[in-house]
Motif scaffolding. Sequence first.
Motif, mmCIF file in Angstrom:
data_model
loop_
_atom_site.group_PDB
_atom_site.id
_atom_site.type_symbol
_atom_site.label_atom_id
_atom_site.label_comp_id
_atom_site.label_asym_id
_atom_site.label_seq_id
_atom_site.Cartn_x
_atom_site.Cartn_y
_atom_site.Cartn_z
ATOM 1 N N ILE A 74 -2.238 -5.495 -6.964
ATOM 2 C CA ILE A 74 -2.850 -6.989 -7.006
ATOM 3 C C ILE A 74 -3.145 -7.350 -5.448
ATOM 4 C CG2 ILE A 74 -2.096 -9.112 -7.805
ATOM 5 C CD1 ILE A 74 -0.044 -7.647 -9.526
ATOM 6 N N VAL A 75 -4.312 -7.679 -5.474
ATOM 7 C CA VAL A 75 -4.817 -8.146 -4.075
ATOM 8 C C VAL A 75 -5.329 -9.452 -4.049
ATOM 9 C CG1 VAL A 75 -5.050 -5.681 -3.241
ATOM 10 C CG2 VAL A 75 -7.013 -6.751 -4.265
ATOM 11 N N ARG A 76 -5.668 -10.060 -2.899
ATOM 12 C CA ARG A 76 -6.506 -11.203 -2.782
ATOM 13 C C ARG A 76 -8.056 -11.159 -2.822
ATOM 14 N NH1 ARG A 76 -3.627 -14.662 1.801
ATOM 15 N NH2 ARG A 76 -3.433 -12.705 2.416
ATOM 16 N N ALA B 30 -8.649 -3.776 -1.558
ATOM 17 C CA ALA B 30 -7.754 -2.743 -2.431
ATOM 18 C C ALA B 30 -7.513 -1.218 -2.144
ATOM 19 C CB ALA B 30 -8.135 -2.815 -4.020
ATOM 20 N N PRO B 31 -6.401 -0.811 -1.989
ATOM 21 C CA PRO B 31 -6.274 0.796 -1.437
ATOM 22 C C PRO B 31 -7.067 1.569 -2.816
ATOM 23 C CG PRO B 31 -4.122 -0.289 -2.412
ATOM 24 C CD PRO B 31 -4.994 -1.299 -2.186
ATOM 25 N N HIS B 32 -7.539 2.690 -2.276
ATOM 26 C CA HIS B 32 -7.759 3.445 -3.258
ATOM 27 C C HIS B 32 -6.720 4.551 -3.786
ATOM 28 C CE1 HIS B 32 -10.758 5.950 -5.607
ATOM 29 N NE2 HIS B 32 -10.370 7.186 -4.740
ATOM 30 N N VAL B 33 -6.372 4.513 -5.117
ATOM 31 C CA VAL B 33 -5.218 5.044 -5.755
ATOM 32 C C VAL B 33 -5.967 5.428 -6.795
ATOM 33 C CG1 VAL B 33 -2.785 5.176 -6.669
ATOM 34 C CG2 VAL B 33 -3.501 3.919 -4.552
ATOM 35 N N ARG C 114 0.698 -1.105 0.061
ATOM 36 C CA ARG C 114 -0.140 -0.189 -0.021
ATOM 37 C C ARG C 114 0.994 1.446 0.283
ATOM 38 N NH1 ARG C 114 -5.271 1.000 1.698
ATOM 39 N NH2 ARG C 114 -5.524 -1.263 2.340
ATOM 40 N N ARG C 115 1.854 1.195 0.818
ATOM 41 C CA ARG C 115 2.931 2.471 0.923
ATOM 42 C C ARG C 115 3.448 2.575 -0.457
ATOM 43 N NH1 ARG C 115 3.369 7.168 1.695
ATOM 44 N NH2 ARG C 115 5.398 8.205 2.833
ATOM 45 N N GLY D 4 -6.534 6.586 -10.498
ATOM 46 C CA GLY D 4 -5.890 6.305 -11.889
ATOM 47 C C GLY D 4 -5.248 4.890 -11.793
ATOM 48 N N ALA D 5 -5.024 4.315 -10.815
ATOM 49 C CA ALA D 5 -4.457 2.914 -10.796
ATOM 50 C C ALA D 5 -5.498 1.896 -11.211
ATOM 51 C CB ALA D 5 -3.632 2.745 -9.524
ATOM 52 N N GLU D 6 -5.232 0.907 -11.564
ATOM 53 C CA GLU D 6 -5.923 -0.246 -11.766
ATOM 54 C C GLU D 6 -5.780 -1.460 -10.822
ATOM 55 O OE1 GLU D 6 -5.543 -1.985 -15.924
ATOM 56 O OE2 GLU D 6 -3.614 -2.643 -15.502
ATOM 57 N N ALA D 7 -6.773 -2.184 -10.616
ATOM 58 C CA ALA D 7 -6.513 -3.459 -9.545
ATOM 59 C C ALA D 7 -6.827 -4.620 -10.182
ATOM 60 C CB ALA D 7 -7.719 -3.122 -8.353
#
Length: 298
Positions: free
Chosen positions: A47-49, A54-57, A29-30, A59-62
């Motif tokens: 990429i998360v399980r 999932a962190p809210h960033v 996350r950091r 512009g990023a995709e998950a």
Amino acid sequence: MAPASGVDEAGGVATRRIGITGASGHIGRRVAELLAAQGRAGDLRLIVRDPARAPHVPGAEAAVASFDDADACRAAFAGLDTLLLVSAGESDDRVAQHRTAIAAATDAGVRHLVYTSFTGASADAEFTLARDHGATEDAIREAAGRSGLTWTFLRDDFYLDVLLPWAGEDRTLRGPAGEGRCTFVAREDVAQVAARVLADPQAWADTVLEITGGEALTLGESAERLTAATGERFEYVDETMDEARASRAPYGAPDWQVDAWISTYTAIASGVLSPVSGDVQQVLGRPQLRLEDVLGRA
């Protein structure tokens, strides 16, 4: 696939897609936050399980994948140039999970793998979980030999951040560490080094970075520093091996995990975790954070 130099066929700079596994955890996350602050959010795949974590960033995709699912990993890693492989949680099949993720990364065409390893990673490490890291490093090197993948190993020492949780509600550090010293490192330093490497992976290609703090502390000294910084009394109890097993018995953990917990302290006692590295300063251009810095940030 664009050339590894980061220059596309038209002569312009190619966008590097960066994947971060374990993106819901402390390090992942950091790292995502640091890269987003550099204007790289649009290059990130988190990429998360569990998608709910999932962190809210912006512009990023998950993507969703666990290391024991090869197909999900291949899909999550597809199109990535660089991947941060945050080591899986403690388990008796962690090396197998890592091997699955490494194979998926090479199948997906990942060019550079950054792995969060551990100080002294090897098959005969005193800290038993560092043996998992040694086996994982070997697997990455083997994959690199077959695929041309480049890598960076971040061999982190124990975190300064864990001293408070280790002490628990009774503010007592317990374990057979004797007067051994450890170069505890701030989790923030690990994240900043990882972000710097991911932003410029070729500068650290096929490199082992020893990620330590700037000083080697005994657990007795750590307790004294915690006391001075918080105003609450902390102490260290140097347990015998029998006492260490007895104090951990109430958790009902399997033998391999109890052995790992106790070897945390015997590794400190052995002195193998005491050398101070300058790699954090080399990468970040500043001294390592100290225990007081970590407590202040918390």
